[in-house]
Design an enzyme around this catalytic site. Structure first.
Site, PDB file in Angstrom:
ATOM      1  N   CYS A  70       0.776  -0.942  -0.124  1.00 51.67           N
ATOM      2  CA  CYS A  70      -0.232   0.187  -0.157  1.00 51.67           C
ATOM      3  C   CYS A  70       1.147   0.924   0.421  1.00 51.67           C
ATOM      4  O   CYS A  70       0.449   2.048  -0.622  1.00 51.67           O
ATOM      5  CB  CYS A  70      -0.994  -0.331   1.837  1.00 51.67           C
ATOM      6  SG  CYS A  70      -0.264  -0.040   2.361  1.00 51.67           S
ATOM      7  N   HIS A 362      -1.580   1.115   7.497  1.00 55.41           N
ATOM      8  CA  HIS A 362      -2.065   0.916   5.647  1.00 55.41           C
ATOM      9  C   HIS A 362      -1.329   2.443   5.359  1.00 55.41           C
ATOM     10  O   HIS A 362      -2.091   4.005   6.643  1.00 55.41           O
ATOM     11  CB  HIS A 362      -3.148   0.361   5.503  1.00 55.41           C
ATOM     12  CG  HIS A 362      -4.117   0.255   3.878  1.00 55.41           C
ATOM     13  ND1 HIS A 362      -3.075  -0.753   3.667  1.00 55.41           N
ATOM     14  CD2 HIS A 362      -5.622   1.313   3.755  1.00 55.41           C
ATOM     15  CE1 HIS A 362      -3.999  -0.007   1.958  1.00 55.41           C
ATOM     16  NE2 HIS A 362      -5.163   0.603   2.227  1.00 55.41           N
ATOM     17  N   ASN A 383      -8.121   4.700  -2.992  1.00 59.93           N
ATOM     18  CA  ASN A 383      -7.440   3.080  -2.137  1.00 59.93           C
ATOM     19  C   ASN A 383      -7.229   2.880  -3.120  1.00 59.93           C
ATOM     20  O   ASN A 383      -6.744   3.027  -4.128  1.00 59.93           O
ATOM     21  CB  ASN A 383      -8.340   2.225  -1.123  1.00 59.93           C
ATOM     22  CG  ASN A 383      -8.095   1.361  -0.230  1.00 59.93           C
ATOM     23  OD1 ASN A 383      -6.875   1.297   0.270  1.00 59.93           O
ATOM     24  ND2 ASN A 383      -8.831   1.311   0.451  1.00 59.93           N
TER      25      ASN A 383
END
Length: 438
Positions: A70, A362, A383
């Protein structure tokens, strides 16, 4: 009072449960639907529309799939949107796989160098154990991405596309970490047999050569030179031949990462201090993993200033709390877990970090914010979980969730106050590998 749980205690617990109103109905609800659905307050959704007063135009989302990249996706996402606008290439992506290859190679080198540094430490030494646990995984920090790009450049995704192993990293991670721990043992054995530092480092180079081979098998051979060929949104054809990844970065991206700063809200640490995670600086002489602890108001103000200027924002958060992945909702107000179980869940942000209930798990990208009467109310989030979740991959985050679960943002220095810049530029205090921010 006895230390153990007795039959009498269990009977009392059962009697206490019968006194809770509607306990049987609540039990059935939780058992059939799970905690999240059972605690969801659907009335809250009435005020959570996806309209934002400040919004940066972006393209389709990326998908890290079954990997922990991520942080790298978010870093490349902040670059690709500007690239797509400048060169009129809609939905352009840099190769995440290319930078992943060198990420894993550099981590292997760092781990074995760390092992040589600690070669005389006992097997139960805390830092030695931290080195073994750190290993060679696919997680990372924004500064790691900046250091990788500065050293190795970037390439378009078409030049080094994803593979099975880049999208699903567990298998290669398992064998890679087994191999590296085997190498650590071999280095310690050689040292005990009388090998000096130079000899250990020569052995390390041979071990890293084996890692390189493993990574080529898993991720592919990274390009040394390539042709950049594309047709822009106006259907105009372009061809730029024989570029190295570093030349491509300097010619087409040319971002000075030193103009950016990582500012944090970590209330379990002293405010107004700059910190460095030396244990996570795995590219030697690369950009250091520093966090200037300037507080919540400062990181919000900086993020808003960046968005207003049309620049998306990398941010680190604890995504596993009070989130609905499928709907793309990050909101503490949406999930009423304390009410559902009639329990106390009042740890504040500092206490969650201190108890390790909270962590920066994250990274994503802020692309918008809704400001009402001068105050942010909700945020738009890009995202990297594909377009099948949220609204075509975009999430909505309540401002309260930002307060509680966002720990750091990365912004251009020009969006920071003079007071915050003094913190950013102050000497950094080194944090231990087991610190709550690690």
């Amino acid at each position: 009072m006895t230390k153990d749980l007795t039959a009498k205690d269990l009977q009392q617990f059962k009697e206490n449960l019968t006194k809770v109103p509607a306990s049987q109905a609540l039990a059935r609800t939780v058992q059939q639907n799970g905690v999240l659905k059972a605690s969801a307050d659907h009335d809250f959704l009435q005020g959570l529309n996806r309209t934002f007063s400040v919004e940066v135009e972006t393209d389709s989302v990326t998908n890290q799939k079954q990997s922990g990249r991520c942080w790298l996706f978010a870093t490349l996402n902040t670059l690709r949107h500007d690239f797509a606008k400048k060169y009129k290439v809609k939905d352009f992506q840099f190769s995440q796989n290319y930078n992943s290859f060198y990420d894993r190679l550099e981590k292997a080198n760092k781990m074995l160098e760390w092992a040589i540094e600690l070669v005389d430490r006992p097997a139960d030494d805390r830092e030695y154990i931290a080195m073994l646990e750190w290993g060679d995984d696919d997680g990372g920090q924004w500064a790691n991405g900046a250091a990788l790009i500065n050293k190795y450049g970037v390439v378009p995704q078409s030049v080094m596309p994803e593979t099975y192993n880049s999208e699903k990293t567990k298998e290669i991670s398992d064998v890679l970490n087994y191999k590296l721990k085997n190498d650590v043992v071999d280095l310690r054995t050689s040292h005990q047999a009388g090998a000096g530092e130079d000899e250990l480092r020569q052995s390390k180079k041979e071990m890293i050569s084996e890692v390189y081979r493993m990574l080529v098998y898993a991720f592919g051979q990274p390009p040394v030179k390539f042709d950049f060929e594309y047709r822009d949104d106006d259907k105009k054809y372009h061809l730029d031949r024989d570029l190295t990844p570093q030349e491509f970065f300097q010619k087409y991206v040319a971002v000075d990462f030193d103009q950016y700063a990582v500012v944090a809200d970590a209330p379990d640490h002293e405010s107004g201090k700059n910190y460095v995670l030396t244990s996570q600086n795995y590219i030697f002489d690369g950009k250091a993993v520093e966090l200037a602890n300037v507080g919540l108001k400062s990181i919000k103000d900086a993020a808003i200033a960046s968005l207003k200027d049309g620049k998306t924002v990398w941010f680190g958060c604890d995504v596993g709390h009070y989130s609905d992945r499928q709907q793309g909702i990050l909101a503490t107000e949406y999930f009423q877990k304390a009410d559902l179980f009639n329990i106390d869940l009042t740890l504040d942000k500092a206490q969650r970090l201190a108890t390790r209930e909270g962590e920066c798990s994250h990274a994503m990208t802020l692309t918008g914010v809704d400001i009402v009467e001068g105050q942010p109310t909700k945020w738009k989030v890009e995202n990297s979980w594909g377009d099948k979740v949220g609204e075509k991959g975009y999430f909505i985050m309540s401002d309260e969730w930002f307060d509680q679960y966002v720990y750091e943002v990365v912004v251009d220095r020009k969006y920071l106050t003079e007071a915050d810049l003094k913190v950013v530029d102050s000497p950094a205090k080194e944090l231990e590998p087991w610190d709550s921010l690690s």
